[in-house]
Design a protein around this motif. Sequence first.
Motif, PDB file in Angstrom:
ATOM      1  N   ALA A  30      21.726  56.068  66.302  1.00  0.00           N
ATOM      2  CA  ALA A  30      21.404  56.564  67.640  1.00  0.00           C
ATOM      3  C   ALA A  30      20.852  57.982  67.619  1.00  0.00           C
ATOM      4  O   ALA A  30      20.319  58.458  68.622  1.00  0.00           O
ATOM      5  CB  ALA A  30      22.647  56.519  68.527  1.00  0.00           C
ATOM      6  N   VAL A  31      20.964  58.658  66.499  1.00  0.00           N
ATOM      7  CA  VAL A  31      20.470  60.042  66.389  1.00  0.00           C
ATOM      8  C   VAL A  31      18.982  59.984  66.041  1.00  0.00           C
ATOM      9  O   VAL A  31      18.602  59.405  65.022  1.00  0.00           O
ATOM     10  CB  VAL A  31      21.248  60.835  65.311  1.00  0.00           C
ATOM     11  CG1 VAL A  31      20.723  62.258  65.206  1.00  0.00           C
ATOM     12  CG2 VAL A  31      22.740  60.822  65.612  1.00  0.00           C
ATOM     13  N   VAL A  42      27.112  63.048  64.330  1.00  0.00           N
ATOM     14  CA  VAL A  42      27.982  61.909  64.644  1.00  0.00           C
ATOM     15  C   VAL A  42      29.448  62.314  64.562  1.00  0.00           C
ATOM     16  O   VAL A  42      30.247  62.006  65.451  1.00  0.00           O
ATOM     17  CB  VAL A  42      27.672  60.713  63.706  1.00  0.00           C
ATOM     18  CG1 VAL A  42      28.744  59.647  63.796  1.00  0.00           C
ATOM     19  CG2 VAL A  42      26.306  60.136  64.023  1.00  0.00           C
ATOM     20  N   GLN A  43      29.830  63.021  63.518  1.00  0.00           N
ATOM     21  CA  GLN A  43      31.223  63.439  63.374  1.00  0.00           C
ATOM     22  C   GLN A  43      31.626  64.450  64.443  1.00  0.00           C
ATOM     23  O   GLN A  43      32.720  64.368  65.000  1.00  0.00           O
ATOM     24  CB  GLN A  43      31.461  63.998  61.976  1.00  0.00           C
ATOM     25  CG  GLN A  43      31.400  62.937  60.908  1.00  0.00           C
ATOM     26  CD  GLN A  43      31.569  63.495  59.509  1.00  0.00           C
ATOM     27  OE1 GLN A  43      31.483  64.696  59.274  1.00  0.00           O
ATOM     28  NE2 GLN A  43      31.808  62.609  58.554  1.00  0.00           N
ATOM     29  N   PHE A  44      30.740  65.384  64.749  1.00  0.00           N
ATOM     30  CA  PHE A  44      31.031  66.403  65.763  1.00  0.00           C
ATOM     31  C   PHE A  44      31.223  65.759  67.132  1.00  0.00           C
ATOM     32  O   PHE A  44      32.198  66.061  67.834  1.00  0.00           O
ATOM     33  CB  PHE A  44      29.906  67.446  65.797  1.00  0.00           C
ATOM     34  CG  PHE A  44      30.140  68.540  66.795  1.00  0.00           C
ATOM     35  CD1 PHE A  44      31.126  69.486  66.587  1.00  0.00           C
ATOM     36  CD2 PHE A  44      29.368  68.621  67.944  1.00  0.00           C
ATOM     37  CE1 PHE A  44      31.349  70.505  67.505  1.00  0.00           C
ATOM     38  CE2 PHE A  44      29.572  69.631  68.869  1.00  0.00           C
ATOM     39  CZ  PHE A  44      30.572  70.565  68.647  1.00  0.00           C
ATOM     40  N   THR A  45      30.324  64.847  67.504  1.00  0.00           N
ATOM     41  CA  THR A  45      30.463  64.190  68.806  1.00  0.00           C
ATOM     42  C   THR A  45      31.696  63.284  68.819  1.00  0.00           C
ATOM     43  O   THR A  45      32.347  63.141  69.857  1.00  0.00           O
ATOM     44  CB  THR A  45      29.188  63.413  69.196  1.00  0.00           C
ATOM     45  OG1 THR A  45      28.856  62.486  68.160  1.00  0.00           O
ATOM     46  CG2 THR A  45      28.024  64.355  69.437  1.00  0.00           C
ATOM     47  N   VAL A  76      24.605  63.358  75.720  1.00  0.00           N
ATOM     48  CA  VAL A  76      24.428  62.225  74.819  1.00  0.00           C
ATOM     49  C   VAL A  76      23.518  61.139  75.406  1.00  0.00           C
ATOM     50  O   VAL A  76      23.137  60.204  74.704  1.00  0.00           O
ATOM     51  CB  VAL A  76      25.779  61.598  74.382  1.00  0.00           C
ATOM     52  CG1 VAL A  76      26.621  62.614  73.633  1.00  0.00           C
ATOM     53  CG2 VAL A  76      26.529  61.003  75.549  1.00  0.00           C
ATOM     54  N   PHE A  77      23.157  61.282  76.667  1.00  0.00           N
ATOM     55  CA  PHE A  77      22.300  60.298  77.318  1.00  0.00           C
ATOM     56  C   PHE A  77      20.961  60.092  76.606  1.00  0.00           C
ATOM     57  O   PHE A  77      20.497  58.956  76.480  1.00  0.00           O
ATOM     58  CB  PHE A  77      22.089  60.677  78.788  1.00  0.00           C
ATOM     59  CG  PHE A  77      21.367  59.646  79.584  1.00  0.00           C
ATOM     60  CD1 PHE A  77      21.916  58.395  79.799  1.00  0.00           C
ATOM     61  CD2 PHE A  77      20.129  59.918  80.127  1.00  0.00           C
ATOM     62  CE1 PHE A  77      21.254  57.440  80.543  1.00  0.00           C
ATOM     63  CE2 PHE A  77      19.450  58.972  80.868  1.00  0.00           C
ATOM     64  CZ  PHE A  77      20.014  57.725  81.076  1.00  0.00           C
ATOM     65  N   PRO A  78      20.321  61.155  76.095  1.00  0.00           N
ATOM     66  CA  PRO A  78      19.060  60.946  75.370  1.00  0.00           C
ATOM     67  C   PRO A  78      19.189  60.001  74.167  1.00  0.00           C
ATOM     68  O   PRO A  78      18.237  59.305  73.840  1.00  0.00           O
ATOM     69  CB  PRO A  78      18.651  62.355  74.929  1.00  0.00           C
ATOM     70  CG  PRO A  78      19.252  63.244  75.969  1.00  0.00           C
ATOM     71  CD  PRO A  78      20.572  62.587  76.298  1.00  0.00           C
ATOM     72  N   ALA A  79      20.344  59.958  73.536  1.00  0.00           N
ATOM     73  CA  ALA A  79      20.543  59.028  72.413  1.00  0.00           C
ATOM     74  C   ALA A  79      20.454  57.586  72.906  1.00  0.00           C
ATOM     75  O   ALA A  79      19.882  56.722  72.236  1.00  0.00           O
ATOM     76  CB  ALA A  79      21.886  59.280  71.737  1.00  0.00           C
ATOM     77  N   ASN A  80      20.998  57.329  74.094  1.00  0.00           N
ATOM     78  CA  ASN A  80      20.919  55.985  74.664  1.00  0.00           C
ATOM     79  C   ASN A  80      19.473  55.622  75.020  1.00  0.00           C
ATOM     80  O   ASN A  80      19.051  54.488  74.813  1.00  0.00           O
ATOM     81  CB  ASN A  80      21.804  55.875  75.905  1.00  0.00           C
ATOM     82  CG  ASN A  80      23.266  56.055  75.589  1.00  0.00           C
ATOM     83  OD1 ASN A  80      23.694  55.920  74.456  1.00  0.00           O
ATOM     84  ND2 ASN A  80      24.054  56.371  76.589  1.00  0.00           N
TER      85      ASN A  80
END
Length: 121
Positions: A30-31, A42-45, A76-80
């Motif tokens: 997703a990144v 990913v780990q930070f989020t 995080v919406f931009p990842a979606n």
Amino acid sequence: MKAILRFLYSLLLLVAGIGHFTKEKNFERAVPEVLPAKKFIVQFTGILEIIFGFSLWIKKGQSITGKLLAAFMVAVFPANIYMAIKKIPFKADSRPNKIVLWLRLPLQIPLIIGALKLGRK
């Protein structure tokens, strides 16, 4: 009713946060490619989601928790959107379900509103 919302939201965050570590590769998908340090992101989020999941139960600071959680959901919406546009499936070896990828975008709105509601006294 608010306790049920808090429980469900907290559970969602904790499960997703743990998933960032147990299904790390799926979340890395997703990144966007242009961003460096996918594993760190990913780990930070994931850590943030776990912290938010527990923070929803701490009475002191609920207002700031709600606002920060809403901001996180916006961030995080931009990842979606990226996943929907690029047709990236949730699992590496599966076919993307375009309908699900696009339908989950409006689901972010109740998550943002819910975070703000939980932050109100």
